[in-house]
Design a protein around this motif. Structure first.
Motif, PDB file in Angstrom:
ATOM      1  N   GLY A  55      34.492  39.117  34.596  1.00 47.87           N
ATOM      2  CA  GLY A  55      33.514  39.468  35.626  1.00 47.87           C
ATOM      3  C   GLY A  55      33.469  40.964  35.913  1.00 47.87           C
ATOM      4  O   GLY A  55      32.419  41.507  36.249  1.00 47.87           O
ATOM      5  N   PHE A  56      34.622  41.615  35.773  1.00 46.93           N
ATOM      6  CA  PHE A  56      34.666  43.059  36.052  1.00 46.93           C
ATOM      7  C   PHE A  56      34.582  43.897  34.779  1.00 46.93           C
ATOM      8  O   PHE A  56      34.947  45.070  34.778  1.00 46.93           O
ATOM      9  CB  PHE A  56      35.936  43.407  36.847  1.00 46.93           C
ATOM     10  CG  PHE A  56      35.910  42.932  38.280  1.00 46.93           C
ATOM     11  CD1 PHE A  56      35.084  43.552  39.221  1.00 46.93           C
ATOM     12  CD2 PHE A  56      36.686  41.853  38.696  1.00 46.93           C
ATOM     13  CE1 PHE A  56      35.045  43.120  40.539  1.00 46.93           C
ATOM     14  CE2 PHE A  56      36.659  41.408  40.011  1.00 46.93           C
ATOM     15  CZ  PHE A  56      35.833  42.039  40.941  1.00 46.93           C
ATOM     16  N   SER A  57      34.080  43.285  33.677  1.00 45.70           N
ATOM     17  CA  SER A  57      34.062  44.018  32.399  1.00 45.70           C
ATOM     18  C   SER A  57      33.152  45.244  32.443  1.00 45.70           C
ATOM     19  O   SER A  57      33.327  46.173  31.663  1.00 45.70           O
ATOM     20  CB  SER A  57      33.656  43.088  31.252  1.00 45.70           C
ATOM     21  OG  SER A  57      32.415  42.501  31.546  1.00 45.70           O
ATOM     22  N   ALA A  58      32.192  45.258  33.371  1.00 47.40           N
ATOM     23  CA  ALA A  58      31.316  46.433  33.478  1.00 47.40           C
ATOM     24  C   ALA A  58      31.820  47.428  34.527  1.00 47.40           C
ATOM     25  O   ALA A  58      31.117  48.363  34.884  1.00 47.40           O
ATOM     26  CB  ALA A  58      29.897  45.984  33.810  1.00 47.40           C
ATOM     27  N   LEU A  59      33.027  47.214  35.051  1.00 47.31           N
ATOM     28  CA  LEU A  59      33.566  48.097  36.093  1.00 47.31           C
ATOM     29  C   LEU A  59      34.970  48.538  35.668  1.00 47.31           C
ATOM     30  O   LEU A  59      35.981  48.013  36.146  1.00 47.31           O
ATOM     31  CB  LEU A  59      33.610  47.349  37.438  1.00 47.31           C
ATOM     32  CG  LEU A  59      33.847  48.189  38.686  1.00 47.31           C
ATOM     33  CD1 LEU A  59      32.688  49.154  38.936  1.00 47.31           C
ATOM     34  CD2 LEU A  59      34.026  47.287  39.911  1.00 47.31           C
ATOM     35  N   SER A  60      35.019  49.542  34.791  1.00 47.45           N
ATOM     36  CA  SER A  60      36.303  49.899  34.165  1.00 47.45           C
ATOM     37  C   SER A  60      37.348  50.355  35.194  1.00 47.45           C
ATOM     38  O   SER A  60      38.531  50.087  35.024  1.00 47.45           O
ATOM     39  CB  SER A  60      36.097  50.969  33.096  1.00 47.45           C
ATOM     40  OG  SER A  60      35.441  52.075  33.673  1.00 47.45           O
ATOM     41  N   ILE A  61      36.887  50.962  36.286  1.00 49.59           N
ATOM     42  CA  ILE A  61      37.838  51.502  37.264  1.00 49.59           C
ATOM     43  C   ILE A  61      38.714  50.413  37.898  1.00 49.59           C
ATOM     44  O   ILE A  61      39.854  50.656  38.301  1.00 49.59           O
ATOM     45  CB  ILE A  61      37.090  52.329  38.354  1.00 49.59           C
ATOM     46  CG1 ILE A  61      38.063  53.199  39.143  1.00 49.59           C
ATOM     47  CG2 ILE A  61      36.267  51.452  39.267  1.00 49.59           C
ATOM     48  CD1 ILE A  61      37.387  54.223  40.039  1.00 49.59           C
ATOM     49  N   ILE A  62      38.198  49.186  37.949  1.00 49.55           N
ATOM     50  CA  ILE A  62      38.953  48.125  38.621  1.00 49.55           C
ATOM     51  C   ILE A  62      39.869  47.368  37.636  1.00 49.55           C
ATOM     52  O   ILE A  62      40.804  46.669  38.037  1.00 49.55           O
ATOM     53  CB  ILE A  62      37.999  47.148  39.372  1.00 49.55           C
ATOM     54  CG1 ILE A  62      38.750  46.351  40.458  1.00 49.55           C
ATOM     55  CG2 ILE A  62      37.284  46.195  38.448  1.00 49.55           C
ATOM     56  CD1 ILE A  62      39.187  47.176  41.615  1.00 49.55           C
TER      57      ILE A  62
END
Ligand SMILES: O=C(O)/C=C/C(=O)CC(=O)CC(=O)O
Ligand code: CA
Ligand code: MG
Length: 432
Positions: A55-62
């Motif tokens: 789910g967070f694959s597009a949010l590298s910072i997390i």
């Protein structure tokens, strides 16, 4: 700003619109380990399942921090700091947006929808934080004036310190419970006849059990011992807000509280709502609090002249026989002190605040009877009965009474930022 529109069904009037994204701790009957979720409409998004399925694959910072969503409290997520909370909230808003940048993440991923989007009515909620310390302030000026007037007369209602520092007592973290948990009427020392000369207490069930309508703030940034938090940096320490009921045994309080403040009168139970509304979500609802007409000392002076929140608050009381009534309506703006001022004062000695500490606002009341956030004020300490129905009235709480607080910001039915409810029902005292 027009309401964000979602591809996902969020009913009009929901407290948990896309403008909100409040965080909490949940479990389900089939997956009993408590974990982090956000509430959206009549569902929650299970962030552990969401993270585990890219789910967070597009949010590298997390990505290096995804383990925070598998924790049984929000402490680890909160400790990541406000910039990260803002990024995660914005990302989740984007994932749910009708024109999402990332349709493949959830909008067109029915397998993940099935796994991570759970109906609110099927989940269990828990205390959102592991709470190390709890401090309850007294920032509701109208409440302080009303309560003080009843005890000392209108001239001496406020103590000389009141407008110079945010008064508080240190509360008891161990008895804070999540909304829905029953509250047992306490036994305690009371004076049956306070007017008589001889002050002989008895030990009995509390006869003046009350609620206090408050907000609670969770801390997300620790300050080191010896290093105060400057008032104009204190917003960075503010994770978010919940509704809070500081249940109060007024007869126990009256006998015990001078000179050191409330002790057993307020240590038997404090209820908070399950969903923490992020400080970022509340930003559009910041307003000026009550004007302080003394010049506060420089360490309490804020640059921001809007630092309390316009939150419409409501108290409903339902009796054991099923009669119910909205007994108070008020607003979060009725505070003399803001959370940054409370944080600055609390830490001004060098007292370390820790991630997960809870700060109560103090009872929030308006100025008329239907705006009082406690029965102490509404019934003038037991003198004026409050009508609940044709057959029932109250001066203080009786066994079986259920008290429900609710709070919501905004008027656009598609963009409400609400807190849900903070509920507790009174159970009979232990038999003596
Ligand atoms: O002014 C007083 O002497 C007493 C005030 C109260 O009883 C209010 C109270 O319980 C403080 C609180 O909001 O917790
Ligand atoms: Ca209180
Ligand atoms: Mg309490």
């Amino acid at each position: 700003m027009p309401a964000l529109r979602s591809w996902f069904s969020i009913p009009r009037g929901s407290h948990f619109s896309l403008a909100n994204i409040p965080f909490g701790i949940i479990s389900t009957p089939s997956s009993k380990t408590p974990r982090v979720a956000v509430a959206i409409g009549e569902h929650v998004l299970d962030l552990e399942a969401f993270a585990a399925n890219n789910g967070f694959s597009a949010l590298s910072i997390i990505q290096p921090h995804q383990a925070v969503f598998s924790q049984p409290s929000l402490n680890a997520f909160a400790a990541l700091g406000r910039p990260i909370h803002a990024i995660v909230r914005k990302y989740i808003q984007d994932v749910f947006d009708a024109d999402t940048t990332y349709p493949e993440i959830l909008k067109t991923n029915s397998a993940l929808q099935k796994q991570a989007l759970l109906p609110l009515k099927e989940i269990q909620t828990y205390l959102p934080f592991k709470i190390g310390d709890y401090t309850d302030f007294f920032a509701g000026l109208n409440h302080a004036v009303k309560a003080g007037s009843m005890f000392r007369g209108p001239i001496n209602a406020l103590q000389p310190n009141y407008k110079h520092l945010p008064v508080a007592y240190h509360g008891r973290a161990s008895s804070i419970v999540v909304s829905g948990t029953p509250i047992r009427r306490p036994n305690g020392q009371i004076l049956l006849d306070p007017a008589t000369e001889k002050k002989q207490p008895t030990y009995s069930a509390c006869k003046k059990l009350d609620f206090e309508l408050e907000l609670g703030a969770f801390i997300c940034k620790a300050n080191k011992m010896g290093e105060p938090v400057p008032v104009n940096e204190a917003q960075d320490s503010l994770f978010g807000i919940v509704l809070m009921n500081d249940w109060s045994a007024r007869d126990v309080q009256a006998w015990e509280y001078v000179p050191l403040g409330p002790f057993n009168a307020k240590n038997f139970g404090t209820t908070i709502s399950a969903w923490v509304v992020l400080a970022d979500a509340l930003e559009p609802f910041k307003v000026k609090g009550i004007e302080n007409d003394v010049g506060v000392l420089p360490y309490l002076k804020e640059k921001d002249n809007k630092s309390v929140y316009d939150i419409q608050l409501k108290v409903d009381l339902q009796t054991k026989s099923g009669n119910s009534k909205t007994i108070a309506k008020t607003n979060g703006r009725h505070l003399l002190w803001s959370y940054p001022q409370m944080i600055a004062h609390h830490s001004s000695t060098g007292c370390p605040l820790q991630v997960g500490d809870l700060l109560g606002s103090g009872t929030i009341s308006g100025i008329s009877q239907s705006e009082y956030g406690s029965l102490l004020e509404q019934s003038e300490n037991g003198k004026i009965p409050i009508k609940i129905s044709d057959s029932e009235e109250r001066i203080f709480l009786e066994d079986g009474d259920e008290v429900t607080f609710s709070g919501v910001c905004g008027s656009d039915e598609e963009a409400l930022v609400g807190f849900g409810e903070c509920v507790g029902r009174i159970e009979p005292a232990l038999k003596l």
